[in-house]
Design a protein around this motif. Structure first.
Motif, mmCIF file in Angstrom:
data_model
loop_
_atom_site.group_PDB
_atom_site.id
_atom_site.type_symbol
_atom_site.label_atom_id
_atom_site.label_comp_id
_atom_site.label_asym_id
_atom_site.label_seq_id
_atom_site.Cartn_x
_atom_site.Cartn_y
_atom_site.Cartn_z
ATOM 1 N N VAL A 242 0.832 -1.204 0.000
ATOM 2 C CA VAL A 242 0.000 0.000 0.000
ATOM 3 C C VAL A 242 0.872 1.262 0.000
ATOM 4 C CG1 VAL A 242 -1.643 1.359 1.356
ATOM 5 C CG2 VAL A 242 -1.975 -1.109 1.103
ATOM 6 N N ALA A 243 1.883 1.289 0.862
ATOM 7 C CA ALA A 243 2.751 2.468 0.965
ATOM 8 C C ALA A 243 3.493 2.730 -0.343
ATOM 9 C CB ALA A 243 3.740 2.295 2.108
ATOM 10 N N ASN A 244 3.934 1.679 -0.999
ATOM 11 C CA ASN A 244 4.617 1.832 -2.286
ATOM 12 C C ASN A 244 3.728 2.521 -3.312
ATOM 13 O OD1 ASN A 244 4.925 0.229 -5.184
ATOM 14 N ND2 ASN A 244 6.890 0.878 -4.333
ATOM 15 N N ARG A 245 2.466 2.101 -3.367
ATOM 16 C CA ARG A 245 1.537 2.704 -4.333
ATOM 17 C C ARG A 245 1.166 4.132 -3.938
ATOM 18 N NH1 ARG A 245 3.028 0.704 -8.313
ATOM 19 N NH2 ARG A 245 1.321 1.826 -9.335
ATOM 20 N N LEU A 246 1.037 4.407 -2.635
ATOM 21 C CA LEU A 246 0.705 5.763 -2.190
ATOM 22 C C LEU A 246 1.850 6.733 -2.477
ATOM 23 C CD1 LEU A 246 -1.119 5.024 1.204
ATOM 24 C CD2 LEU A 246 -2.136 5.498 -1.038
ATOM 25 N N PHE A 247 3.088 6.254 -2.295
ATOM 26 C CA PHE A 247 4.239 7.082 -2.656
ATOM 27 C C PHE A 247 4.204 7.414 -4.144
ATOM 28 C CE2 PHE A 247 7.057 6.164 1.158
ATOM 29 C CZ PHE A 247 7.353 7.499 1.403
ATOM 30 N N LYS A 248 3.845 6.430 -4.967
ATOM 31 C CA LYS A 248 3.755 6.649 -6.418
ATOM 32 C C LYS A 248 2.774 7.764 -6.736
ATOM 33 C CE LYS A 248 6.266 3.150 -8.224
ATOM 34 N NZ LYS A 248 7.369 3.326 -9.188
#
Length: 337
Positions: A242-248
């Motif tokens: 989730v965090a990876n996609r939110l950073f994106k």
């Protein structure tokens, strides 16, 4: 009795399937790293010395009698499976996820976390079957040429039929740097015991009708790493994804490595060594913000720093507003403004 954690992070291993003998570490807490045999667990639980524990147990003076739902007799032979190859395990898990579907309830939970429908499909989250021991799922996988023996989550009944052993919840694939599925976690429907590994060891330890189960490998989950010189290190595969996609969505590149538990360090060493050969130089420790007060997380943070230094990796602590416990919570708040 060690760190006061109430989140069900302890493992109990009755038998070491790898070496074919009783487990040396009967218990281990993945939060604080405390481990030992059954006698130590009993002594520490009641706050007594091991000498006193031996006396109480020998004289049947135990303050409480622990009751397992175990059907097997003490002298029963438990047949555990040897681990399947990484290739076979990946194929079985991939086919499993293609068979299963995602319920609307679980889809809504993932959308609430900030993922899009496309991202949910990409990460292959799927709901567990309604039955906890599904013969139908196992039979379909065998028809597709999958290996079940040695894959965590599968066990064989005494009548020869294989079953898929799961719990109520949805599956979270843990992948290595090459995208190979190394294991599956379950985000359960329970409020307290939120995350457990898909495993088939316990059913064999407790129920005499089953054999050839195996524990999960508990390897770290690598998300979005493409030879960058840095990673974020956190706890929980779903949190990392989730965090990876939110950073994106914030236009930032953020590869992650996620442990199943903050003290689950054994397999992290090999992962960091592998990533170092691909250009890794810096680790951003991004454990939940209870690292400011939780002694177990503080100790785990120190261990990460020591490990990174031993591997000549720079380590930095990533902090955010303490009103948001996890990095995923913080990033979602940033997106919502």
């Amino acid at each position: 009795p060690f760190c006061g954690d109430k989140g069900y992070h302890a493992d109990v291993t009755l038998y070491n399937q790898k070496y074919g003998k009783e487990a040396e570490n009967f218990f281990r807490c993945n939060k604080c790293g405390a481990a030992g045999n059954a006698l130590k667990l009993y002594a520490d639980y009641y706050g007594i010395s091991t000498k006193e524990a031996i006396k109480q147990l020998n004289n049947n003076e135990a303050a409480e009698q622990v009751s397992y739902r175990r059907e097997r007799k003490a002298d029963d032979t438990i047949v555990f499976a040897k681990p399947a190859s990484a290739k076979d395990k990946h194929k079985t898990y991939s086919e499993l996820l293609s068979i299963l579907t995602l319920s609307e309830e679980h889809k809504e939970d993932l959308l609430r976390r900030g993922l899009t429908e496309e991202e949910i499909v990409r990460y292959r989250y799927k709901s567990c079957p309604q039955t906890s021991k599904s013969v139908k799922v196992a039979e379909e996988l065998l028809k597709r040429g999958c290996t079940l023996e040695g894959v965590a989550g599968f066990a064989q009944r005494t009548d020869g039929k294989w079953v898929f052993c799961s719990s109520n919840g949805y599956l979270i694939p843990f992948t290595d740097v090459n995208g190979v599925i190394t294991g599956l976690q379950i985000r359960t429907n329970q409020k307290k015991k939120k995350y457990i590994w898909l495993s088939s060891a316990a059913v064999c330890e407790y129920e005499k009708e089953y054999n050839k189960g195996i524990k999960a490998s508990t390897d770290p989950c690598v998300v979005g790493y493409k030879n960058q010189n840095f990673i974020f290190l956190t706890e929980g595969g779903l949190k990392a994804q989730v965090a990876n996609r939110l950073f994106k969505k914030l236009n930032k590149d953020a590869p992650f490595v996620a442990l199943a538990g903050v003290a689950n360090m054994s397999s992290l060493i090999s992962t960091l060594k592998d990533l170092k050969t691909k250009g890794l130089t810096t680790v951003y420790e991004a454990y939940d913000m209870d690292k400011l007060s939780n002694e177990a997380v503080i100790n785990a943070q120190k261990n990460v720093i020591d490990l990174c230094k031993s591997l000549d990796l720079e380590v930095k602590t990533f902090k955010w507003d303490a009103n948001y416990k996890g990095i995923d919570d913080f990033l979602l708040s940033k997106l919502k403004g």
